[in-house]
Design a protein around this motif. Structure first.
Motif, PDB file in Angstrom:
ATOM      1  N   GLY A   1       0.788  -1.223   0.000  1.00  0.00           N
ATOM      2  CA  GLY A   1       0.000   0.000   0.000  1.00  0.00           C
ATOM      3  C   GLY A   1       0.819   1.271   0.000  1.00  0.00           C
ATOM      4  N   ASN A   2       2.111   1.184   0.380  1.00  0.00           N
ATOM      5  CA  ASN A   2       2.965   2.366   0.355  1.00  0.00           C
ATOM      6  C   ASN A   2       3.333   2.728  -1.080  1.00  0.00           C
ATOM      7  OD1 ASN A   2       4.786   1.323   3.329  1.00  0.00           O
ATOM      8  ND2 ASN A   2       2.941   2.563   3.155  1.00  0.00           N
ATOM      9  N   ARG A   3       3.643   3.998  -1.282  1.00  0.00           N
ATOM     10  CA  ARG A   3       4.028   4.463  -2.608  1.00  0.00           C
ATOM     11  C   ARG A   3       5.502   4.862  -2.639  1.00  0.00           C
ATOM     12  NH1 ARG A   3      -1.056   7.614  -5.506  1.00  0.00           N
ATOM     13  NH2 ARG A   3      -2.545   5.891  -5.238  1.00  0.00           N
ATOM     14  N   ALA A   4       6.072   4.741  -3.842  1.00  0.00           N
ATOM     15  CA  ALA A   4       7.475   5.087  -4.032  1.00  0.00           C
ATOM     16  C   ALA A   4       7.635   5.730  -5.398  1.00  0.00           C
ATOM     17  CB  ALA A   4       8.347   3.841  -3.917  1.00  0.00           C
ATOM     18  N   TYR A   5       8.821   6.301  -5.620  1.00  0.00           N
ATOM     19  CA  TYR A   5       9.107   6.988  -6.870  1.00  0.00           C
ATOM     20  C   TYR A   5      10.247   6.271  -7.582  1.00  0.00           C
ATOM     21  CZ  TYR A   5       6.347  10.393  -4.345  1.00  0.00           C
ATOM     22  OH  TYR A   5       5.351  11.000  -3.633  1.00  0.00           O
ATOM     23  N   VAL A   6      10.004   5.980  -8.846  1.00  0.00           N
ATOM     24  CA  VAL A   6      10.922   5.140  -9.623  1.00  0.00           C
ATOM     25  C   VAL A   6      11.516   5.940 -10.764  1.00  0.00           C
ATOM     26  CG1 VAL A   6      11.041   3.149 -11.166  1.00  0.00           C
ATOM     27  CG2 VAL A   6       9.743   2.998  -9.029  1.00  0.00           C
ATOM     28  N   ARG A   7      12.809   5.777 -10.943  1.00  0.00           N
ATOM     29  CA  ARG A   7      13.495   6.427 -12.057  1.00  0.00           C
ATOM     30  C   ARG A   7      13.942   5.374 -13.054  1.00  0.00           C
ATOM     31  NH1 ARG A   7      18.359  10.977 -11.766  1.00  0.00           N
ATOM     32  NH2 ARG A   7      18.236  11.570 -13.981  1.00  0.00           N
ATOM     33  N   GLY A   8      13.707   5.662 -14.342  1.00  0.00           N
ATOM     34  CA  GLY A   8      14.116   4.735 -15.388  1.00  0.00           C
ATOM     35  C   GLY A   8      13.011   4.516 -16.399  1.00  0.00           C
TER      36      GLY A   8
ATOM     37  N   LEU B   1      10.242   2.572 -18.078  1.00  0.00           N
ATOM     38  CA  LEU B   1       9.319   1.483 -17.760  1.00  0.00           C
ATOM     39  C   LEU B   1       8.970   0.647 -18.986  1.00  0.00           C
ATOM     40  CD1 LEU B   1       6.803   3.324 -15.385  1.00  0.00           C
ATOM     41  CD2 LEU B   1       8.923   2.112 -14.795  1.00  0.00           C
ATOM     42  N   ARG B   2       9.270   1.136 -20.167  1.00  0.00           N
ATOM     43  CA  ARG B   2       9.029   0.429 -21.433  1.00  0.00           C
ATOM     44  C   ARG B   2       7.579  -0.044 -21.559  1.00  0.00           C
ATOM     45  NH1 ARG B   2      13.944  -0.555 -23.870  1.00  0.00           N
ATOM     46  NH2 ARG B   2      15.773  -0.334 -22.495  1.00  0.00           N
ATOM     47  N   GLY B   3       6.672   0.747 -21.048  1.00  0.00           N
ATOM     48  CA  GLY B   3       5.258   0.453 -21.203  1.00  0.00           C
ATOM     49  C   GLY B   3       4.684  -0.544 -20.225  1.00  0.00           C
TER      50      GLY B   3
ATOM     51  N   VAL C   1       5.219  -4.334  -7.418  1.00  0.00           N
ATOM     52  CA  VAL C   1       4.618  -3.009  -7.421  1.00  0.00           C
ATOM     53  C   VAL C   1       3.813  -2.826  -8.708  1.00  0.00           C
ATOM     54  CG1 VAL C   1       6.473  -1.984  -6.035  1.00  0.00           C
ATOM     55  CG2 VAL C   1       6.625  -1.921  -8.532  1.00  0.00           C
ATOM     56  N   ARG C   2       2.903  -1.868  -8.670  1.00  0.00           N
ATOM     57  CA  ARG C   2       2.169  -1.494  -9.879  1.00  0.00           C
ATOM     58  C   ARG C   2       2.336   0.001 -10.113  1.00  0.00           C
ATOM     59  NH1 ARG C   2      -2.649   1.191  -9.258  1.00  0.00           N
ATOM     60  NH2 ARG C   2      -3.419   1.407  -7.106  1.00  0.00           N
ATOM     61  N   VAL C   3       2.266   0.389 -11.366  1.00  0.00           N
ATOM     62  CA  VAL C   3       2.436   1.795 -11.713  1.00  0.00           C
ATOM     63  C   VAL C   3       1.140   2.554 -11.435  1.00  0.00           C
ATOM     64  CG1 VAL C   3       2.931   3.427 -13.560  1.00  0.00           C
ATOM     65  CG2 VAL C   3       4.167   1.248 -13.458  1.00  0.00           C
ATOM     66  N   VAL C   4       1.239   3.604 -10.650  1.00  0.00           N
ATOM     67  CA  VAL C   4       0.087   4.463 -10.366  1.00  0.00           C
ATOM     68  C   VAL C   4       0.007   5.583 -11.398  1.00  0.00           C
ATOM     69  CG1 VAL C   4      -0.959   6.029  -8.692  1.00  0.00           C
ATOM     70  CG2 VAL C   4       0.167   3.928  -7.908  1.00  0.00           C
ATOM     71  N   SER C   5       1.150   6.183 -11.681  1.00  0.00           N
ATOM     72  CA  SER C   5       1.196   7.232 -12.699  1.00  0.00           C
ATOM     73  C   SER C   5       2.607   7.320 -13.259  1.00  0.00           C
ATOM     74  CB  SER C   5       0.764   8.588 -12.125  1.00  0.00           C
ATOM     75  OG  SER C   5       1.643   8.996 -11.094  1.00  0.00           O
ATOM     76  N   VAL C   6       2.692   7.567 -14.562  1.00  0.00           N
ATOM     77  CA  VAL C   6       3.997   7.721 -15.200  1.00  0.00           C
ATOM     78  C   VAL C   6       4.448   9.171 -15.077  1.00  0.00           C
ATOM     79  CG1 VAL C   6       3.589   5.811 -16.780  1.00  0.00           C
ATOM     80  CG2 VAL C   6       2.939   8.127 -17.456  1.00  0.00           C
TER      81      VAL C   6
ATOM     82  N   GLY D   1       8.371  17.585 -16.949  1.00  0.00           N
ATOM     83  CA  GLY D   1       8.922  18.337 -15.831  1.00  0.00           C
ATOM     84  C   GLY D   1       9.123  17.512 -14.582  1.00  0.00           C
ATOM     85  N   VAL D   2       8.682  16.239 -14.586  1.00  0.00           N
ATOM     86  CA  VAL D   2       8.853  15.333 -13.438  1.00  0.00           C
ATOM     87  C   VAL D   2       9.785  14.206 -13.856  1.00  0.00           C
ATOM     88  CG1 VAL D   2       7.693  13.782 -11.815  1.00  0.00           C
ATOM     89  CG2 VAL D   2       6.569  15.895 -12.552  1.00  0.00           C
ATOM     90  N   ASP D   3      10.708  13.850 -12.985  1.00  0.00           N
ATOM     91  CA  ASP D   3      11.745  12.869 -13.332  1.00  0.00           C
ATOM     92  C   ASP D   3      11.413  11.437 -12.946  1.00  0.00           C
ATOM     93  OD1 ASP D   3      13.483  14.863 -14.349  1.00  0.00           O
ATOM     94  OD2 ASP D   3      14.120  15.344 -12.293  1.00  0.00           O
ATOM     95  N   VAL D   4      10.347  11.226 -12.179  1.00  0.00           N
ATOM     96  CA  VAL D   4      10.091   9.881 -11.647  1.00  0.00           C
ATOM     97  C   VAL D   4       8.658   9.449 -11.897  1.00  0.00           C
ATOM     98  CG1 VAL D   4      11.862  10.043  -9.859  1.00  0.00           C
ATOM     99  CG2 VAL D   4       9.538  10.852  -9.373  1.00  0.00           C
ATOM    100  N   HIS D   5       8.470   8.129 -11.877  1.00  0.00           N
ATOM    101  CA  HIS D   5       7.144   7.530 -11.951  1.00  0.00           C
ATOM    102  C   HIS D   5       6.699   7.181 -10.525  1.00  0.00           C
ATOM    103  CE1 HIS D   5       8.364   6.950 -16.163  1.00  0.00           C
ATOM    104  NE2 HIS D   5       9.443   6.344 -15.691  1.00  0.00           N
ATOM    105  N   THR D   6       5.399   7.129 -10.318  1.00  0.00           N
ATOM    106  CA  THR D   6       4.864   6.758  -9.003  1.00  0.00           C
ATOM    107  C   THR D   6       4.360   5.321  -9.054  1.00  0.00           C
ATOM    108  OG1 THR D   6       4.168   9.036  -8.601  1.00  0.00           O
ATOM    109  CG2 THR D   6       3.190   7.322  -7.208  1.00  0.00           C
ATOM    110  N   VAL D   7       4.773   4.506  -8.083  1.00  0.00           N
ATOM    111  CA  VAL D   7       4.332   3.115  -8.003  1.00  0.00           C
ATOM    112  C   VAL D   7       3.780   2.846  -6.620  1.00  0.00           C
ATOM    113  CG1 VAL D   7       6.044   2.335  -9.703  1.00  0.00           C
ATOM    114  CG2 VAL D   7       6.588   2.250  -7.256  1.00  0.00           C
TER     115      VAL D   7
END
Length: 372
Positions: free
Chosen positions: A177-184, A186-188, A220-225, A229-235
C-alpha cells in the motif's frame, strides 16, 4: 548462495493452488530410441501411488528415465488427446512388444478398436489440486518458486532496469500500500517484480561475472507515469515479502511460465558448469535446484537434460621418472558421472536445473553436459 533457496519459498507453495498434472499413454518399442532401453530387472507391473512422478515411474522400467518421450514414440509438439495416470492405476510391462500399457498384456480384446500403438502425449498443465490428482512429470513443488521469481539476474540485465529513487514521506522501508518513486524507462510495463541485487556469480570457465544473485522482495504497480517536468514515476507496493527501499530494482512481471516439460537431449552439444547451489551450502543433492552457466544462447531449452560429472582431477604419476618428486608426469583423471540435471528455466547464458538422480554431492564447478 544467499537467497537461492528452495526452503525459503516452501511457504509460498503451501498457498499455491497450482500443480502440474501428467498426460501419458502407451510406450512405443524401446529399441526405437538410442540408449533408451528397459532395465534388465524391470518389473512386470507398477501400481501408481500418491507421490509418484513420471520420472520415478519411468525409472522403474527404463535405464534412463529422462528418455521416456523417445521410447514412448512421442512427438514433442504432440500434446493433444491426453490420457491421465492416477494413483491406483497399474502400468504393465508388455515384454512381447517392448512397451508399457495400462491394459494387462494378453487380456482378451485388449486392443479392440485401437491402433497397434497409442502414442503418449506427456504434458503438464497448471490447475487446482481439486479431484484431479494426476501424477506430475517431475517434483513440481521443488521448482515452483523458481518459475516466476528472479533469483538470478544476468550480467547486463541490471544496466537499464528502473530503480526506486525515493519514497513517499521519506520512508526507509516500504510495505503493501505504500508508494514510491521510480526512475528509469518502464518500457510500457505496468506491473513489476522488485529485487535487490546481491553478490556476483562467477562463471567457472571464464572467471567473469555471469549473473548476480537477486533477492525477490515484492511487487509493485504503476500508479502514474512521469509527466513533463517530473523525473520519476509513481508506483504502489502490491506485495511485500522482504523490506523494500531505495536502490531496489524493478523487472517487468514475467509471462506465465512454461510447464510443458518434455525431457530431451539438447539439440546441439552443450558443455557447462554448475555455477551456484542453494543458500550458503557447499553441496547440493537430489531434488534441489542449481544454476548452470549455459542458457538459450548456448543451445539449452526448457526440458533439456544434462549429465552431471565431478571434474576429473590432475594428479602426479608416482611411477614416472623424476628427481625427488620433481619432473614427474601429470595424469588427467576422467570426469566421474554423478547424476542428471533437468533444465526447467532458461535465460541467455544462465539456466536453472533440478537434480534428478545423484550418486554423490553436486558442487560448484561440476560439469553439466549433453548425455552421451
Amino acid at each position: 548462495m544467499k537467497n537461492f533457496s528452495t526452503r525459503a519459498a516452501s511457504s509460498l507453495l503451501v498457498r499455491s493452488a497450482a500443480v502440474a498434472a501428467l498426460v501419458c499413454a502407451t510406450l512405443a518399442p524401446a529399441q526405437a530410441a538410442t540408449n533408451c532401453t528397459f532395465r534388465p530387472n524391470a518389473p512386470d507391473q507398477h501400481r501408481v501411488v500418491k507421490g509418484d512422478t513420471l520420472w520415478d515411474i519411468s525409472g522403474t522400467f527404463l535405464e534412463h528415465p529422462w528418455c521416456w518421450p523417445q521410447v514412448w514414440g512421442m512427438n514433442r509438439d504432440e500434446i493433444r488427446n491426453p490420457h491421465w495416470i492416477y494413483p491406483g492405476q497399474i502400468i504393465y510391462f508388455d515384454r512381447a512388444h517392448g512397451r508399457l500399457t495400462l491394459t494387462r498384456p494378453g487380456a482378451p480384446d485388449a486392443n479392440a478398436g485401437q491402433p497397434p500403438l497409442t502414442r503418449l502425449s506427456p504434458q503438464l498443465r497448471t490447475e487446482g489440486m481439486g479431484p484431479d490428482g494426476a501424477v506430475p512429470s517431475i517434483p513440481a513443488a521443488a521448482i515452483e518458486p523458481f518459475l516466476t521469481q528472479p533469483l538470478v539476474v544476468e550480467a547486463g540485465a541490471l544496466d537499464a532496469t528502473p530503480r526506486i529513487a525515493a519514497t513517499q514521506e521519506e520512508r526507509v522501508w516500504l510495505g503493501e500500500g505504500n508508494r514510491a518513486y521510480v526512475r528509469g524507462d518502464l518500457r510500457g510495463a505496468t506491473s513489476f517484480q522488485v529485487f535487490r541485487p546481491g553478490k556476483q556469480m562467477i562463471d567457472p570457465d571464464t572467471g567473469k561475472v555471469a549473473a548476480w544473485e537477486a533477492a525477490f522482495v515484492g511487487t509493485v504497480r504503476v500508479v502514474s507515469v512521469a509527466k513533463p517536468g517530473v523525473d520519476v514515476h509513481t508506483v504502489e507496493v502490491t506485495r511485500s515479502l522482504q523490506e523494500m527501499g531505495v536502490g531496489d530494482r524493478l523487472l517487468p512481471m514475467p509471462p506465465a511460465p512454461v510447464r510443458n516439460y518434455v525431457p530431451h537431449a539438447p539439440a546441439q552439444p552443450v558443455a557447462g558448469r554448475v555455477m551456484a547451489v542453494p543458500d550458503e551450502m557447499i553441496n547440493a543433492s537430489q531434488n534441489q535446484v542449481v544454476a548452470v552457466n549455459r542458457g538459450s544462447l548456448d543451445g539449452l531449452d526448457v526440458g533439456a537434460v544434462l549429465q552431471l560429472y565431478h571434474l576429473g582431477q590432475t594428479v602426479t604419476d608416482p611411477g614416472s621418472k623424476g628427481f625427488l618428486g620433481f619432473g614427474k608426469d601429470k595424469l588427467r583423471l576422467p570426469d566421474e558421472q554423478i547424476g542428471e540435471l533437468f533444465i526447467f528455466r532458461v535465460f541467455g547464458h544462465v539456466s536453472y536445473g533440478l537434480i534428478m538422480q545423484v550418486t554423490g554431492p553436486v558442487r560448484i564447478g561440476d560439469v553439466a553436459k549433453s548425455p552421451e
